[in-house]
Design a protein around this motif. Structure first.
Motif, mmCIF file in Angstrom:
data_model
loop_
_atom_site.group_PDB
_atom_site.id
_atom_site.type_symbol
_atom_site.label_atom_id
_atom_site.label_comp_id
_atom_site.label_asym_id
_atom_site.label_seq_id
_atom_site.Cartn_x
_atom_site.Cartn_y
_atom_site.Cartn_z
ATOM 1 N N THR A 1 0.848 -1.202 0.000
ATOM 2 C CA THR A 1 0.000 0.000 0.000
ATOM 3 C C THR A 1 0.878 1.244 0.000
ATOM 4 O O THR A 1 1.819 1.324 0.791
ATOM 5 C CB THR A 1 -0.871 0.029 1.283
ATOM 6 N N LEU A 2 0.543 2.187 -0.876
ATOM 7 C CA LEU A 2 1.271 3.455 -0.898
ATOM 8 C C LEU A 2 0.394 4.528 -0.266
ATOM 9 O O LEU A 2 -0.746 4.742 -0.693
ATOM 10 C CB LEU A 2 1.611 3.831 -2.341
ATOM 11 N N ILE A 3 0.923 5.200 0.759
ATOM 12 C CA ILE A 3 0.181 6.271 1.437
ATOM 13 C C ILE A 3 0.825 7.609 1.044
ATOM 14 O O ILE A 3 2.023 7.802 1.240
ATOM 15 C CB ILE A 3 0.244 6.085 2.966
ATOM 16 N N SER A 4 0.012 8.478 0.444
ATOM 17 C CA SER A 4 0.577 9.741 -0.045
ATOM 18 C C SER A 4 -0.509 10.814 -0.017
ATOM 19 O O SER A 4 -1.582 10.606 0.541
ATOM 20 C CB SER A 4 1.090 9.558 -1.469
ATOM 21 N N ASN A 5 -0.242 11.917 -0.700
ATOM 22 C CA ASN A 5 -1.193 13.019 -0.749
ATOM 23 C C ASN A 5 -2.280 12.850 -1.803
ATOM 24 O O ASN A 5 -3.136 13.718 -1.949
ATOM 25 C CB ASN A 5 -0.407 14.296 -1.074
ATOM 26 N N ALA A 6 -2.226 11.748 -2.556
ATOM 27 C CA ALA A 6 -3.170 11.567 -3.666
ATOM 28 C C ALA A 6 -4.468 10.928 -3.181
ATOM 29 O O ALA A 6 -4.462 10.066 -2.308
ATOM 30 C CB ALA A 6 -2.533 10.704 -4.740
ATOM 31 N N THR A 7 -5.589 11.357 -3.774
ATOM 32 C CA THR A 7 -6.907 10.801 -3.413
ATOM 33 C C THR A 7 -7.461 10.032 -4.609
ATOM 34 O O THR A 7 -7.317 10.471 -5.743
ATOM 35 C CB THR A 7 -7.902 11.948 -3.103
ATOM 36 N N ASP A 8 -8.093 8.879 -4.360
ATOM 37 C CA ASP A 8 -8.839 8.190 -5.419
ATOM 38 C C ASP A 8 -10.265 8.695 -5.328
ATOM 39 O O ASP A 8 -10.984 8.365 -4.385
ATOM 40 C CB ASP A 8 -8.817 6.668 -5.205
ATOM 41 N N GLU A 9 -10.660 9.474 -6.316
ATOM 42 C CA GLU A 9 -11.955 10.151 -6.275
ATOM 43 C C GLU A 9 -13.122 9.186 -6.023
ATOM 44 O O GLU A 9 -13.260 8.179 -6.716
ATOM 45 C CB GLU A 9 -12.213 10.861 -7.610
ATOM 46 N N GLY A 10 -13.913 9.520 -5.037
ATOM 47 C CA GLY A 10 -15.191 8.839 -4.828
ATOM 48 C C GLY A 10 -15.117 7.393 -4.350
ATOM 49 O O GLY A 10 -16.119 6.701 -4.358
ATOM 50 N N ARG A 11 -13.935 6.931 -3.919
ATOM 51 C CA ARG A 11 -13.855 5.509 -3.541
ATOM 52 C C ARG A 11 -13.881 5.298 -2.036
ATOM 53 O O ARG A 11 -13.209 5.998 -1.287
ATOM 54 C CB ARG A 11 -12.576 4.899 -4.112
#
Ligand code: ADP
Ligand code: ASP
Ligand code: MG
Length: 438
Positions: free
Chosen positions: A283-293
């Motif tokens: 799992t990669l934890i970062s500042n990016a969001t997966d929209e709507g998931r």
């Protein structure tokens, strides 16, 4: 430079230690190790015997643990010379532990005992790497990891000391250090709380501006539900820092709750990886969001809910302040809050001052307490404009009594309070509904 942290199971046997040595051999990184699996629990047990003034009980556990470590040494090293050095190292730490069975035992001595697990595991790994011809430098955590008077890490001190230790070891192939252990503001040996090696890794990552912080453990990343209670869980590939923080705080044991903040503040990605399956993506934890998931579900046990019902809460100025102040006066943090016109419900996970809190709250209304509750936390991209996620969650729990529901505190979670006996059913039902299309 990266920071790689290996948990207790990852260094739990000679075979595992060799696997870790292979994984870390290639890069000039900082490697943080936990104590071997089960060791810190044994050290806690030893301390309990010593508090109860039962040195025989303590010695029995020390001896049992020592036998395990001597076996470990025989299995780990390849040459007679290093096996002998391993035995000497083990003897040094166990002889030291035995000195604690003869004297006064206080919190101070307990913390020293608790520190021995990480000192031995890193000592053995350091020796093994040298046997393998790898010039690993030991960075003693007690020389740089430090907390201040509020028991919070002191980032300036940590960075300064760490930088000079790295400079003093310029020729090293890689660096090894202990997770979990530190010194406090008074220079005494202390620790960052159980499971705190993850915190060590992210504090070091922030101090050296690491390219990445890797948490290596016994599972292939953060799963979409707690694998100890739900079958068929799957790893989540990406999480936003906020999503990971919510999951860790609300019970996903794979990450210590404190570990996300230093990484997030320095914008350093955190990767969760599996020592037993290093090729898995994790799992990669970062500042990016997966929209709507909707990403994952976690549960936090041993929660107490307290309801304060007053005649007219919303019209009574200062009602909420008085309620919250009561919790603050007894240094008891609140996890979840829900309100209505006539009252407020709060949850706490520390019942130590419950009686006094309830007593004081009675000044402001009728107080009801519900014990043995669990917070279920559903995490993902839950911006209020997104449609349908609340309906899905509530629908999944249609057969389970829900005591509180909380949404709107962040864009990343919905929390629900249920009885502990309904926990597993709630987790399974949410997984079926949200992830398995059942
Ligand atoms: P380490 O000793 O490496 O720090 P931990 O035992 O602290 O490892 O954390 C790993 C464990 O966390 C896994 O074995 C798993 O049982 C548990 N766990 C709980 N919730 C989750 C989750 N959502 N995803 C992955 N693992 C989880
Ligand atoms: N060894 C410590 C514990 O068992 C710290 C850690 O593993 O993170 O809690
Ligand atoms: Mg852990």
């Amino acid at each position: 430079m990266k920071v790689l942290k290996f948990g207790g199971t990852s260094v739990g046997s000679a075979g595992r230690m060799r696997d870790v040595a292979r994984l870390i051999a290639g890069g000039r990184n900082i490697v943080v190790l936990s104590a071997m699996a089960g060791t810190t629990n044994s050290l806690v047990e030893i301390s309990e015997y010593l508090y109860k003034k039962n040195p025989d009980g303590a010695n029995e556990i020390i001896n049992k643990l020592a036998v395990k470590y001597y076996e470990h040494v025989e299995a780990l090293f390849c040459t007679a010379e290093y096996r002998q050095r391993g035995r000497e190292l083990t003897a040094h730490y166990f002889d030291y532990m035995r000195t604690f069975t003869k004297d006064l035992f206080t919190l101070f001595e307990e913390r020293v005992i608790l520190a021995q697990g990480e000192l031995i595991s890193t000592g053995l790994m350091h020796l093994y790497l040298h046997e393998q011809g790898i010039n690993a430098a030991m960075l003693p955590a007690l020389d740089f990891m430090r907390t201040d008077k509020n028991a919070e890490p002191d980032p300036v001190y940590i960075k300064d000391r760490l930088m000079s230790l790295l400079k003093a070891n310029e020729g090293a192939d890689l660096f090894i250090t202990q997770g979990y252990i530190c010194r406090n503001a008074y220079g005494e040996v202390d620790n960052l709380q159980r499971g705190g090696s993850d915190y060590t890794a992210s504090l070091i990552g922030a101090a050296v501006h690491a390219e990445e912080i890797q948490i290596w453990t016994d599972i292939d990343g953060m799963h979409n539900n707690d694998p100890r209670y739900v079958e068929g869980t799957r790893p989540v590939r990406h999480l936003h820092f906020e999503e990971a923080a919510e999951l860790a705080y609300f019970g996903a044991k794979i990450l210590h709750p404190t570990c996300i903040l230093p990484a997030k503040l320095s914008n350093i990605p955190v990767r969760l990886l599996n020592t037993m399956q290093p090729e898995a993506a994790g799992t990669l934890i970062s500042n990016a969001t997966d929209e709507g998931r909707v990403k994952a579900i976690a549960a936090k046990d041993n929660i107490t809910a307290i309801k304060i019902k007053s005649g007219r809460m919303l019209l009574a100025t200062g009602f909420l302040r008085k309620v919250f102040e009561t919790f603050e006066n007894y240094q008891t943090p609140i996890d979840m809050v829900t309100t209505s016109e006539v009252g407020v419900s709060c949850t706490i996970d520390n019942r130590r001052r419950l009686d006094e809190i309830v007593d004081d709250l009675k000044k402001y209304g009728t107080v009801t307490v519900d014990d043995n509750m669990v917070i279920i936390c559903v995490v993902g991209d839950m911006k209020w404009e997104n449609l349908g996620f609340e309906a899905g969650i509530v629908n999944a729990l249609k057969d389970i009594p829900v005591r509180m529901i909380s949404y709107g505190g962040s864009n990343y979670n919905v929390s629900l309070l249920v009885r502990s006996e309904d926990k597993q059913r709630a987790l399974r039902s949410l997984s079926d509904f949200l992830f398995n299309n059942k």
